[in-house]
Design a protein around this motif. Sequence first.
Motif, PDB file in Angstrom:
ATOM      1  N   ALA A 117       0.756  -1.040   0.008  1.00 21.35           N
ATOM      2  CA  ALA A 117       0.001  -0.056   0.014  1.00 21.35           C
ATOM      3  C   ALA A 117       1.039   1.294   0.113  1.00 21.35           C
ATOM      4  O   ALA A 117       0.409   2.320  -0.582  1.00 21.35           O
ATOM      5  N   VAL A 118       1.959   1.186   0.629  1.00 17.12           N
ATOM      6  CA  VAL A 118       2.793   2.443   0.760  1.00 17.12           C
ATOM      7  C   VAL A 118       4.274   1.774   0.426  1.00 17.12           C
ATOM      8  O   VAL A 118       4.851   0.682   0.834  1.00 17.12           O
ATOM      9  N   ASP A 119       4.830   2.357  -0.613  1.00 17.22           N
ATOM     10  CA  ASP A 119       5.888   1.924  -1.267  1.00 17.22           C
ATOM     11  C   ASP A 119       7.395   2.711  -1.121  1.00 17.22           C
ATOM     12  O   ASP A 119       7.777   3.130  -2.263  1.00 17.22           O
ATOM     13  N   GLY A 120       7.753   2.891  -0.016  1.00 13.83           N
ATOM     14  CA  GLY A 120       8.974   3.604   0.159  1.00 13.83           C
ATOM     15  C   GLY A 120       8.861   5.079   0.037  1.00 13.83           C
ATOM     16  O   GLY A 120       9.326   5.699  -0.774  1.00 13.83           O
ATOM     17  N   ILE A 121       8.247   5.569   1.324  1.00 19.88           N
ATOM     18  CA  ILE A 121       7.985   6.908   1.327  1.00 19.88           C
ATOM     19  C   ILE A 121       9.055   7.534   2.182  1.00 19.88           C
ATOM     20  O   ILE A 121       9.432   7.267   3.302  1.00 19.88           O
TER      21      ILE A 121
END
Length: 368
Positions: A22-26
């Motif tokens: 869902a979140v890819d390296g923020i």
Amino acid sequence: MIQLKGVVKEYGNAKNKEVTRAVDGIDLEINQGEFIALLGPSGCGKTTTLMMIAGLLKATKGEILFDGKVVNQMEPKDRNIGMVFQSYALYPHLKVIDNIAFPLREKKVPKAEAYEKAKNIAKKLQIENLLNRKPAQLSGGQQQRVAMARALVKEPQILLLDEPMSNLDARLKLDLRDEIRKLQREIGVTTIIVTHDQEEALAISDRVAVLDAGKIQQYDTPYNLYHKPKNLFIANFLGTPPMNIVEGHVEEQDGRQVFAAEGVRYMLPQNREVAKEHIGCRVAIGLRPNDIRICESTENTIPVRIELVEQLGAEQLIKAKPLAGDHIIRIVAENEMKLKAGETVSIRILENKFHLFNLERNGINILS
Ligand SMILES: Nc1ncnc2c1ncn2[C@@H]1O[C@H](COP(=O)(O)OP(=O)(O)OP(=O)(O)O)[C@@H](O)[C@H]1O
Ligand SMILES: [Mg+2]
């Protein structure tokens, strides 16, 4: 200051071992007292990011820091955060005033003082006449404001808002937007608002992080996002009516550069030519409808046929097709111009207002 470093969130499904990233390296930095927005299409990971900052979800990878200290393992209750969720759960058995005062009562603030503070906040959010009702007796928009009051009353260090105004009518949204911003400045609380309403994000925030598929596409001031989009995604995503995107390529002709597409030839101004490596690549030109002029001249202009004229109120929206092409170009024109469908006119591109994106390189802006 809040920092996210390489934060990843994967949701697992124990049954079929399917993993959703869902979140890819923020990576994200939010300064003390800053107001930022997370903006992006549905499902891009906004709520997930917010929940990790709140501590309600654990990051799969990466670090979250408050004032330089890693908080990945810190309990939500120790983070001094006020939060308004997308689904704003109020305590159904408590009156509005008790809902708002709840976080203070939890901290053993005396009832009279807690009520006083609750009333003050309620007034600012235009719900002071609802204090004796139960949540079930409120509209969706009223419930949202109660949730907002409850988040603000304890004067948190960090305020996290997930679509806090989605249930309000247009007018109330504008009023409340100003009120939230004013309150935020007064308290000096670092604020992250999640929204998919671009106008709201641009209007209210110091900076906006635009997300797509779990990644930040651009984190910048509202001005830069609109005027200096880093790539085609940002250019396409921001602005109403949307930017015109016409695919073609840049070629050289008599020592000058020309953008060429079906029915379009536009000689680039010399101070806005592209680096040699982009010549011949698949390139899109981006033109905001407000940055195109209808004119008499035929020099370096594009002949188009007007297909449709729509009233926007203050202006008119023209939909036109290049004489030799089949794509629609939207143009915003002054109401005074008498324009009719079927007419042929020339359009001029404002010299320093167009964008070029290299489609062979993930749509990066090759002029900014
Ligand atoms: N508990 C969960 N289990 C599995 N996948 C999830 C879970 N929660 C969210 N997802 C998925 O993760 C991605 C991001 O979800 P998220 O709720 O963060 O999106 P969002 O940007 O807030 O969207 P919206 O604007 O619709 O609220 C979506 O693809 C969603 O389907
Ligand atoms: Mg969401």
